[in-house]
Write an enzyme that holds these catalytic residues in place. Structure first.
Site, PDB file in Angstrom:
ATOM      1  N   ASP A 195       0.842  -1.197   0.000  1.00 45.98           N
ATOM      2  CA  ASP A 195       0.000   0.000   0.000  1.00 45.98           C
ATOM      3  C   ASP A 195       0.878   1.249   0.000  1.00 45.98           C
ATOM      4  O   ASP A 195       2.077   1.193   0.286  1.00 45.98           O
ATOM      5  CB  ASP A 195      -1.004  -0.023   1.171  1.00 45.98           C
ATOM      6  CG  ASP A 195      -0.325   0.098   2.520  1.00 45.98           C
ATOM      7  OD1 ASP A 195       0.334   1.129   2.760  1.00 45.98           O
ATOM      8  OD2 ASP A 195      -0.444  -0.842   3.337  1.00 45.98           O
ATOM      9  N   ARG A 206      14.942   3.806   0.894  1.00 40.43           N
ATOM     10  CA  ARG A 206      15.726   3.271  -0.221  1.00 40.43           C
ATOM     11  C   ARG A 206      16.037   4.301  -1.310  1.00 40.43           C
ATOM     12  O   ARG A 206      16.756   3.985  -2.250  1.00 40.43           O
ATOM     13  CB  ARG A 206      15.009   2.053  -0.823  1.00 40.43           C
ATOM     14  CG  ARG A 206      14.831   0.917   0.163  1.00 40.43           C
ATOM     15  CD  ARG A 206      16.146   0.474   0.793  1.00 40.43           C
ATOM     16  NE  ARG A 206      15.946  -0.633   1.742  1.00 40.43           N
ATOM     17  CZ  ARG A 206      16.941  -1.231   2.384  1.00 40.43           C
ATOM     18  NH1 ARG A 206      18.195  -0.840   2.212  1.00 40.43           N
ATOM     19  NH2 ARG A 206      16.687  -2.210   3.239  1.00 40.43           N
TER      20      ARG A 206
HETATM   21  C1  LIG Z   1      20.784   2.170   4.772  1.00 38.48           C
HETATM   22  C2  LIG Z   1      20.289   0.900   5.398  1.00 38.48           C
HETATM   23  C3  LIG Z   1      21.189   0.027   6.001  1.00 38.48           C
HETATM   24  C4  LIG Z   1      20.742  -1.156   6.594  1.00 38.48           C
HETATM   25  N1  LIG Z   1      21.649  -2.006   7.163  1.00 38.48           N
HETATM   26  C5  LIG Z   1      21.234  -3.163   7.714  1.00 38.48           C
HETATM   27  C6  LIG Z   1      22.147  -4.082   8.310  1.00 38.48           C
HETATM   28  O1  LIG Z   1      23.340  -3.846   8.311  1.00 38.48           O
HETATM   29  N2  LIG Z   1      21.665  -5.241   8.829  1.00 38.48           N
HETATM   30  C7  LIG Z   1      20.321  -5.530   8.846  1.00 38.48           C
HETATM   31  O2  LIG Z   1      19.937  -6.584   9.348  1.00 38.48           O
HETATM   32  N3  LIG Z   1      19.419  -4.675   8.294  1.00 38.48           N
HETATM   33  C8  LIG Z   1      19.846  -3.509   7.735  1.00 38.48           C
HETATM   34  N4  LIG Z   1      18.929  -2.666   7.172  1.00 38.48           N
HETATM   35  C9  LIG Z   1      17.509  -3.036   7.169  1.00 38.48           C
HETATM   36  C10 LIG Z   1      16.722  -2.236   8.241  1.00 38.48           C
HETATM   37  O3  LIG Z   1      17.177  -2.526   9.531  1.00 38.48           O
HETATM   38  C11 LIG Z   1      15.221  -2.534   8.121  1.00 38.48           C
HETATM   39  O4  LIG Z   1      15.017  -3.907   8.363  1.00 38.48           O
HETATM   40  C12 LIG Z   1      14.659  -2.210   6.748  1.00 38.48           C
HETATM   41  O5  LIG Z   1      15.082  -0.928   6.345  1.00 38.48           O
HETATM   42  C13 LIG Z   1      13.128  -2.254   6.787  1.00 38.48           C
HETATM   43  O6  LIG Z   1      12.695  -1.174   7.562  1.00 38.48           O
HETATM   44  P1  LIG Z   1      11.339  -1.238   8.379  1.00 38.48           P
HETATM   45  O7  LIG Z   1      11.397  -2.336   9.383  1.00 38.48           O
HETATM   46  O8  LIG Z   1      11.070   0.135   8.905  1.00 38.48           O
HETATM   47  O9  LIG Z   1      10.312  -1.552   7.204  1.00 38.48           O
HETATM   48  P2  LIG Z   1       9.067  -2.547   7.147  1.00 38.48           P
HETATM   49  O10 LIG Z   1       9.465  -3.944   7.413  1.00 38.48           O
HETATM   50  O11 LIG Z   1       8.401  -2.248   5.823  1.00 38.48           O
HETATM   51  O12 LIG Z   1       8.125  -2.094   8.290  1.00 38.48           O
HETATM   52  C14 LIG Z   1       7.477  -0.815   8.250  1.00 38.48           C
HETATM   53  C15 LIG Z   1       7.171  -0.435   9.675  1.00 38.48           C
HETATM   54  O13 LIG Z   1       6.233  -1.394  10.202  1.00 38.48           O
HETATM   55  C16 LIG Z   1       6.547  -1.635  11.563  1.00 38.48           C
HETATM   56  N5  LIG Z   1       6.866  -3.073  11.707  1.00 38.48           N
HETATM   57  C17 LIG Z   1       6.900  -4.005  10.710  1.00 38.48           C
HETATM   58  N6  LIG Z   1       7.159  -5.216  11.228  1.00 38.48           N
HETATM   59  C18 LIG Z   1       7.304  -5.047  12.568  1.00 38.48           C
HETATM   60  C19 LIG Z   1       7.607  -5.920  13.636  1.00 38.48           C
HETATM   61  N7  LIG Z   1       7.788  -7.215  13.470  1.00 38.48           N
HETATM   62  N8  LIG Z   1       7.688  -5.404  14.870  1.00 38.48           N
HETATM   63  C20 LIG Z   1       7.503  -4.085  15.091  1.00 38.48           C
HETATM   64  N9  LIG Z   1       7.222  -3.193  14.117  1.00 38.48           N
HETATM   65  C21 LIG Z   1       7.107  -3.679  12.865  1.00 38.48           C
HETATM   66  C22 LIG Z   1       7.724  -0.763  11.932  1.00 38.48           C
HETATM   67  O14 LIG Z   1       7.233   0.442  12.459  1.00 38.48           O
HETATM   68  C23 LIG Z   1       8.380  -0.487  10.609  1.00 38.48           C
HETATM   69  O15 LIG Z   1       9.143   0.720  10.555  1.00 38.48           O
HETATM   70  C24 LIG Z   1      19.347  -1.478   6.581  1.00 38.48           C
HETATM   71  C25 LIG Z   1      18.459  -0.584   5.979  1.00 38.48           C
HETATM   72  C26 LIG Z   1      18.898   0.574   5.387  1.00 38.48           C
HETATM   73  C27 LIG Z   1      17.910   1.504   4.733  1.00 38.48           C
END
Ligand SMILES: Cc1cc2nc3c(=O)[nH]c(=O)nc-3n(C[C@H](O)[C@H](O)[C@H](O)COP(=O)(O)OP(=O)(O)OC[C@H]3O[C@@H](n4cnc5c(N)ncnc54)[C@H](O)[C@@H]3O)c2cc1C
Length: 302
Positions: A195, A206
Site C-alpha cells: 500500500d 531506499r
Molecule cells: C541504509 C540501510 C542500512 C541497513 N543495514 C542493515 C544491516 O546492516 N543489517 C540488517 O539486518 N538490516 C539492515 N537494514 C535493514 C533495516 O534494519 C530494516 O530492516 C529495513 O530498512 C526495513 O525497515 P522497516 O522495518 O522500517 O520496514 P518494514 O518492514 O516495511 O516495516 C514498516 C514499519 O512497520 C513496523 N513493523 C513491521 N514489522 C514489525 C515488527 N515485526 N515489529 C515491530 N514493528 C514492525 C515498523 O514500524 C516499521 O518501521 C538497513 C536498511 C537501510 C535503509
C-alpha cells in the site's frame, strides 16, 4: 445525501494505465513493471472524508487535505491505495528489499525452475573504493586497473559458477540444491504488492543516499510510477519526508545558539554535540558531524 450514497467510480489515471506492463530497465538485466494499481489521490481523499465528514470539503481542498494528512502522519487513508509491481533484481538487492515486511510478495522459485544465466555486472565507474566514513558505503573512484580486475573476476567467477550449476542439473542434482552454487549477482524476480503508506516508507529508506546505489535505482523507478498515480501525495512526500530534516533536542539547542549569533562550532559546543575526540583530533562521524551536515543541506537547499 450521506457520503456512502455518493455515486462511486473506480479511480483511474490514464497516464498510469499507459505504464502498465511496460518494462523499465534497471541495472544490467533487471527491470520494474507496474502491473496494477488501485486508487489514486482521489482515493486518499475519499477515505479521509469518511472520518472527517463532507464538511471538510469547504475547509480544505483535496490537495490541502492530502498534504495535511501526510504532514500529520494520518496514515490509513494512504493505505487505501495499492501498487503491484513485477521486479527483476539481483539476489543481493533482493536481500535488502525483502526486509520491508509490510508488502506481499511472490518470488520466482529456483527449486521449481532453472535460473536463467544472467548476473549483474556493474559498470566500471560503480566499482569504487570502500568508504572510510560510512562502513556500508562506497567512496571515490579506484585506479582503473583495480576496477577492471574486479569486474573481470566477477564475470569469470559468475560464468564458472553457472557452468557448474548447469553441469549439476545435467548430472541429476535437484534444482533446490544446485542453485546454492550461484553467486549473489544472479537475478531473481518477484511480484511485489504494497500500500501507498508503506511504499512511501520503503522509498524514504531506499531513495536515501545511505542506501546502496543498486537498490536506489530500483526505488527511483518505483517512485516514478507512484508520482504518476498519486502526484499530489508524492509531492507532499517530497516536501514533508524526503525534503525534511529532523532535529534532536540537542540540535534544537544548537539552532537556538545559531539564531543568537554563535558560530556552528560554538553552537555544537553549547549543545554538547561533539566535533573532536578526547585527544583533540576532529571526528568524521557522530552527532556533531551530522548536525553540521544538516546545516550544509539547509544552505544547499533551493
Ligand atoms: C541504509 C540501510 C542500512 C541497513 N543495514 C542493515 C544491516 O546492516 N543489517 C540488517 O539486518 N538490516 C539492515 N537494514 C535493514 C533495516 O534494519 C530494516 O530492516 C529495513 O530498512 C526495513 O525497515 P522497516 O522495518 O522500517 O520496514 P518494514 O518492514 O516495511 O516495516 C514498516 C514499519 O512497520 C513496523 N513493523 C513491521 N514489522 C514489525 C515488527 N515485526 N515489529 C515491530 N514493528 C514492525 C515498523 O514500524 C516499521 O518501521 C538497513 C536498511 C537501510 C535503509
Amino acid at each position: 445525501m450521506s457520503e456512502g450514497d455518493a455515486p462511486m467510480i473506480r479511480p483511474a489515471v490514464s497516464e498510469a494505465d499507459r505504464l502498465i506492463g511496460v518494462k523499465r530497465p534497471v541495472l544490467s538485466h533487471g527491470f520494474v513493471v507496474l502491473v496494477d494499481y488501485m486508487g489514486n489521490d482521489a482515493a486518499i481523499v475519499q477515505a479521509a472524508r469518511v472520518s472527517y465528514g463532507p464538511g471538510t470539503k469547504s475547509i480544505r481542498d483535496d490537495r490541502g487535505l492530502i498534504r495535511y494528512l501526510l504532514r500529520h502522519r494520518h496514515t490509513t487513508p494512504f493505505e487505501m491505495v495499492e501498487f503491484k509491481f513485477l521486479v527483476r533484481l539481483p539476489i543481493y538487492v533482493a536481500r535488502q528489499w525483502v526486509r520491508h515486511r509490510t508488502a506481499s510478495l511472490n518470488e520466482f522459485s529456483a527449486r521449481y525452475s532453472i535460473v536463467p544465466d544472467e548476473f549483474d555486472l556493474p559498470p566500471l565507474e560503480d566499482i569504487r573504493r570502500q568508504s572510510t566514513r560510512n562502513r556500508q558505503g562506497r567512496a571515490e573512484s579506484l585506479p582503473p586497473e583495480v576496477a577492471e580486475r574486479f569486474r573481470t573476476d566477477l564475470e569469470r567467477v559468475s560464468r564458472e559458477a553457472y557452468a557448474a550449476y548447469s553441469a549439476a542439473l545435467e548430472a541429476g542434482v535437484a534444482r533446490e540444491t544446485a542453485r546454492t552454487i550461484l553467486p549473489l549477482a544472479y537475478y531473481t524476480q518477484w511480484y511485489w504488492k504494497i500500500d501507498l503508506w508503506n511504499l512511501l516508507h520503503f522509498l524514504s529508506l531506499r531513495l536515501d543516499p545511505h542506501s546502496q546505489e543498486e537498490i536506489r535505482v530500483y526505488a527511483a523507478e518505483i517512485a516514478r510510477a507512484v508520482q504518476v498515480v498519486c502526484p499530489v501525495a508524492y509531492e507532499a512526500f517530497e516536501d514533508f519526508v524526503l525534503g525534511s530534516l529532523t532535529l534532536s533536542r540537542k540540535e534544537r539547542r544548537a539552532i537556538r545558539a545559531l539564531l543568537e549569533g554563535a558560530t556552528p562550532e560554538k553552537a555544537c559546543a553549547v549543545a554538547d554535540l561533539p566535533l573532536t575526540r578526547d585527544d583533540g583530533r576532529p571526528m568524521s562521524t557522530g552527532e556533531g558531524v551530522e548536525f553540521l551536515e544538516k546545516l550544509d543541506r539547509i544552505r544547499a537547499s533551493s
